[in-house]
Design a protein around this motif. Sequence first.
Motif, PDB file in Angstrom:
ATOM      1  N   ILE A   1       0.918  -1.116   0.060  1.00  8.30           N
ATOM      2  CA  ILE A   1       0.062   0.044   0.021  1.00  8.30           C
ATOM      3  C   ILE A   1       0.934   1.107  -0.196  1.00  8.30           C
ATOM      4  O   ILE A   1       2.038   1.264   0.306  1.00  8.30           O
ATOM      5  N   SER A   2       0.452   2.252  -0.269  1.00  7.25           N
ATOM      6  CA  SER A   2       0.998   3.578  -0.185  1.00  7.25           C
ATOM      7  C   SER A   2       0.665   3.877   1.291  1.00  7.25           C
ATOM      8  O   SER A   2      -0.643   4.355   1.441  1.00  7.25           O
TER       9      SER A   2
ATOM     10  N   ASP B   1      -7.008   5.853  -4.809  1.00 11.21           N
ATOM     11  CA  ASP B   1      -7.330   4.466  -4.170  1.00 11.21           C
ATOM     12  C   ASP B   1      -8.931   4.134  -3.741  1.00 11.21           C
ATOM     13  O   ASP B   1      -9.186   3.718  -2.691  1.00 11.21           O
TER      14      ASP B   1
ATOM     15  N   GLY C   1     -19.812   7.470 -13.974  1.00 11.88           N
ATOM     16  CA  GLY C   1     -18.884   7.317 -13.086  1.00 11.88           C
ATOM     17  C   GLY C   1     -17.240   7.384 -13.628  1.00 11.88           C
ATOM     18  O   GLY C   1     -16.513   8.489 -13.134  1.00 11.88           O
TER      19      GLY C   1
ATOM     20  N   ALA D   1     -11.186  10.128  -9.429  1.00 15.35           N
ATOM     21  CA  ALA D   1     -11.816   9.286  -9.588  1.00 15.35           C
ATOM     22  C   ALA D   1     -12.839   8.916  -8.045  1.00 15.35           C
ATOM     23  O   ALA D   1     -13.128   9.659  -7.516  1.00 15.35           O
ATOM     24  N   GLU D   2     -13.067   7.627  -7.993  1.00 15.71           N
ATOM     25  CA  GLU D   2     -13.912   7.296  -6.781  1.00 15.71           C
ATOM     26  C   GLU D   2     -13.550   7.778  -5.316  1.00 15.71           C
ATOM     27  O   GLU D   2     -14.282   7.871  -4.438  1.00 15.71           O
TER      28      GLU D   2
ATOM     29  N   ALA E   1     -26.456  -3.314  -7.243  1.00 13.73           N
ATOM     30  CA  ALA E   1     -26.433  -3.515  -8.448  1.00 13.73           C
ATOM     31  C   ALA E   1     -25.854  -5.205  -8.612  1.00 13.73           C
ATOM     32  O   ALA E   1     -24.850  -5.255  -8.041  1.00 13.73           O
TER      33      ALA E   1
HETATM   34  C1  LIG Z   1     -22.201  -1.686 -11.006  1.00 17.61           C
HETATM   35  C2  LIG Z   1     -21.339  -0.517 -11.556  1.00 17.61           C
HETATM   36  C3  LIG Z   1     -21.324  -0.359 -12.903  1.00 17.61           C
HETATM   37  C4  LIG Z   1     -20.749   0.883 -13.283  1.00 17.61           C
HETATM   38  N1  LIG Z   1     -20.732   1.115 -14.733  1.00 17.61           N
HETATM   39  C5  LIG Z   1     -20.040   2.122 -15.163  1.00 17.61           C
HETATM   40  C6  LIG Z   1     -20.155   2.622 -16.545  1.00 17.61           C
HETATM   41  O1  LIG Z   1     -20.685   2.013 -17.521  1.00 17.61           O
HETATM   42  N2  LIG Z   1     -19.602   3.580 -16.791  1.00 17.61           N
HETATM   43  C7  LIG Z   1     -18.584   4.665 -16.096  1.00 17.61           C
HETATM   44  O2  LIG Z   1     -18.182   5.524 -16.501  1.00 17.61           O
HETATM   45  N3  LIG Z   1     -18.659   4.011 -14.680  1.00 17.61           N
HETATM   46  C8  LIG Z   1     -19.279   2.934 -14.270  1.00 17.61           C
HETATM   47  N4  LIG Z   1     -19.171   2.358 -12.944  1.00 17.61           N
HETATM   48  C9  LIG Z   1     -18.243   3.418 -12.261  1.00 17.61           C
HETATM   49  C10 LIG Z   1     -16.708   2.651 -12.285  1.00 17.61           C
HETATM   50  O3  LIG Z   1     -16.818   1.282 -12.336  1.00 17.61           O
HETATM   51  C11 LIG Z   1     -15.951   3.204 -11.353  1.00 17.61           C
HETATM   52  O4  LIG Z   1     -15.782   4.517 -11.386  1.00 17.61           O
HETATM   53  C12 LIG Z   1     -14.427   2.470 -11.366  1.00 17.61           C
HETATM   54  O5  LIG Z   1     -14.450   1.216 -11.509  1.00 17.61           O
HETATM   55  C13 LIG Z   1     -13.623   2.977 -10.156  1.00 17.61           C
HETATM   56  O6  LIG Z   1     -12.388   2.988 -10.386  1.00 17.61           O
HETATM   57  P1  LIG Z   1     -11.453   3.614  -9.354  1.00 17.61           P
HETATM   58  O7  LIG Z   1     -10.134   3.286  -9.892  1.00 17.61           O
HETATM   59  O8  LIG Z   1     -11.645   4.799  -8.806  1.00 17.61           O
HETATM   60  O9  LIG Z   1     -11.626   2.714  -7.935  1.00 17.61           O
HETATM   61  P2  LIG Z   1     -11.331   1.273  -7.587  1.00 17.61           P
HETATM   62  O10 LIG Z   1     -11.602   0.334  -8.814  1.00 17.61           O
HETATM   63  O11 LIG Z   1     -12.159   1.375  -6.201  1.00 17.61           O
HETATM   64  O12 LIG Z   1      -9.803   1.108  -7.354  1.00 17.61           O
HETATM   65  C14 LIG Z   1      -8.986   1.564  -6.163  1.00 17.61           C
HETATM   66  C15 LIG Z   1      -7.858   0.827  -6.155  1.00 17.61           C
HETATM   67  O13 LIG Z   1      -7.057   1.353  -4.880  1.00 17.61           O
HETATM   68  C16 LIG Z   1      -6.531   0.418  -4.232  1.00 17.61           C
HETATM   69  N5  LIG Z   1      -6.083   0.762  -3.001  1.00 17.61           N
HETATM   70  C17 LIG Z   1      -6.841   0.939  -1.843  1.00 17.61           C
HETATM   71  N6  LIG Z   1      -6.172   1.540  -0.708  1.00 17.61           N
HETATM   72  C18 LIG Z   1      -4.919   1.642  -1.394  1.00 17.61           C
HETATM   73  C19 LIG Z   1      -3.555   2.084  -0.662  1.00 17.61           C
HETATM   74  N7  LIG Z   1      -3.609   2.526   0.454  1.00 17.61           N
HETATM   75  N8  LIG Z   1      -2.586   2.238  -1.508  1.00 17.61           N
HETATM   76  C20 LIG Z   1      -2.676   1.850  -2.694  1.00 17.61           C
HETATM   77  N9  LIG Z   1      -3.690   1.178  -3.383  1.00 17.61           N
HETATM   78  C21 LIG Z   1      -5.045   1.436  -2.429  1.00 17.61           C
HETATM   79  C22 LIG Z   1      -7.407  -0.660  -4.264  1.00 17.61           C
HETATM   80  O14 LIG Z   1      -6.769  -2.057  -4.037  1.00 17.61           O
HETATM   81  C23 LIG Z   1      -8.214  -0.829  -5.619  1.00 17.61           C
HETATM   82  O15 LIG Z   1      -7.239  -1.421  -6.600  1.00 17.61           O
HETATM   83  C24 LIG Z   1     -19.953   1.675 -12.683  1.00 17.61           C
HETATM   84  C25 LIG Z   1     -19.854   1.460 -11.216  1.00 17.61           C
HETATM   85  C26 LIG Z   1     -20.716   0.097 -10.586  1.00 17.61           C
HETATM   86  C27 LIG Z   1     -20.715   0.096  -9.245  1.00 17.61           C
END
Ligand SMILES: Cc1cc2nc3c(=O)[nH]c(=O)nc-3n(C[C@H](O)[C@H](O)[C@H](O)COP(=O)(O)OP(=O)(O)OC[C@H]3O[C@@H](n4cnc5c(N)ncnc54)[C@H](O)[C@@H]3O)c2cc1C
Length: 395
Positions: A140-141, A169, A309, A296-297, A192
């Motif tokens: 992790i970071s 993250d 999203g 992002a998220e 979902a």
């Molecule tokens: C059912 C569903 C359907 C969706 N469909 C769509 C769509 O059609 N179009 C669209 O644009 N969006 C869609 N979304 C949204 C999209 O899927 C998400 O925005 C995206 O997958 C999230 O990506 P992310 O990289 O921000 O977060 P995550 O995928 O949650 O990635 C975060 C990463 O951070 C890591 N992490 C956690 N803590 C630490 C730490 N301390 N140090 C290092 N790494 C860490 C985790 O292991 C993880 O791999 C959907 C969401 C859902 C729930």
Amino acid sequence: MPYHTTDIVISGGGIAGLTATCAFAQAGYSVVCVDPKPPVTDGNDPTADLRSTAFLQPARNTLRNAGLWDQLERFAMPLETMRLADAGGTQNEIRAVADFNASEISDEPFAWNLTNWLLSRELVNAIENLPNAALITGQISGRITTRTDQNLVMVGDQQYRCRLLIGADGRNSTTRAAMGIDVKTWRYGQKALAFAVTHTEPHENISTEIHRTGGPFTTVPLPDQDGKHRSSIIWMETSANATALQQLDTDAFNIALNARSCGILGEMTLATRRNLWPIIAQKAENLHAQRYALIAEAAHVIPPIGAQGLNMSLADMQSLLALTDTHDLGSDAHLKAYEKARKSDIDLRIRGVDALNRAAMAQSENLRDLRLKGLSALHGLGPLRKSIMKKGLGA
Ligand SMILES: Cc1cc2nc3c(=O)[nH]c(=O)nc-3n(C[C@H](O)[C@H](O)[C@H](O)COP(=O)(O)OP(=O)(O)OC[C@H]3O[C@@H](n4cnc5c(N)ncnc54)[C@H](O)[C@@H]3O)c2cc1C
């Protein structure tokens, strides 16, 4: 203590973090991306992310600038029409349809759909081929020490010194908490189900959102496989109903599936596992701290309606990157400009998707009838319809 120097550390190797790694590395910055879990790059792995992402036109441009599009395009399914269908009457059947055709506002499709596990695979391959990018997994970071000129980030027993730390993250971001940034969260009591289906009728590049109660049921086109038509499905329901649906045996689930899809793609058959995702909306109070930016998220979560999203996430990284043309990477001025550029768009989309989700959840017949009238009114006015389509694309 041994230390390494890099322009950027990205905390999180989800799709957003991996894409940001490619985008910033392609722009010439040295980037280290850190994630405790190696990305799952095989669709048959039981932990593979079976969701798909429809990349809207601006997001496709970000992927193109990051040098990724040529590789991804061959796997992508163009999405030409977004169809809203209301099935909120006493019978489970479609009583109104509103089509939003990309050709009304553009000579390109609205979006290109790609499965998430495949995206991870292609992004990891791209990072391996970028000499100034590295992905560190299994760590992790951890502890962060902020300084005016750089942040020090512990990754295992190694220290990384960077001009900018990017928090990608996820919704429970630990770097966000370490930086003291609060979040506001809305809960809907919804989950979902995400899975893929085969179906007997072609999808004709149409994504359909069917509204009844509990939340929308959305079909998103995938390429045909083994001579069968395929789509990915997001089926939102109250948490209890969604959990019960996930636990049904395959035959019983296929019956429920065909009732809910109202036969729009002929007969549907479940083709993958059913993954369950809790639905929330969430917003970080700020998008930056000293030499730290949230994307992002980690910055915003919305229900999966209107494919917004991850598209918002790509807009975050596009903005953060574009502002380095006029600001020093990671400087206070850079990060303040980033927050200013993104905040109102994020607020608008969270509010809009929240309202759409609440309308889609409507249980009472009166509210469902009201929703039907709203849909017809909104669709009937050409200029309004076009303006909504442009807003949906991020204009
Ligand atoms: C059912 C569903 C359907 C969706 N469909 C769509 C769509 O059609 N179009 C669209 O644009 N969006 C869609 N979304 C949204 C999209 O899927 C998400 O925005 C995206 O997958 C999230 O990506 P992310 O990289 O921000 O977060 P995550 O995928 O949650 O990635 C975060 C990463 O951070 C890591 N992490 C956690 N803590 C630490 C730490 N301390 N140090 C290092 N790494 C860490 C985790 O292991 C993880 O791999 C959907 C969401 C859902 C729930």
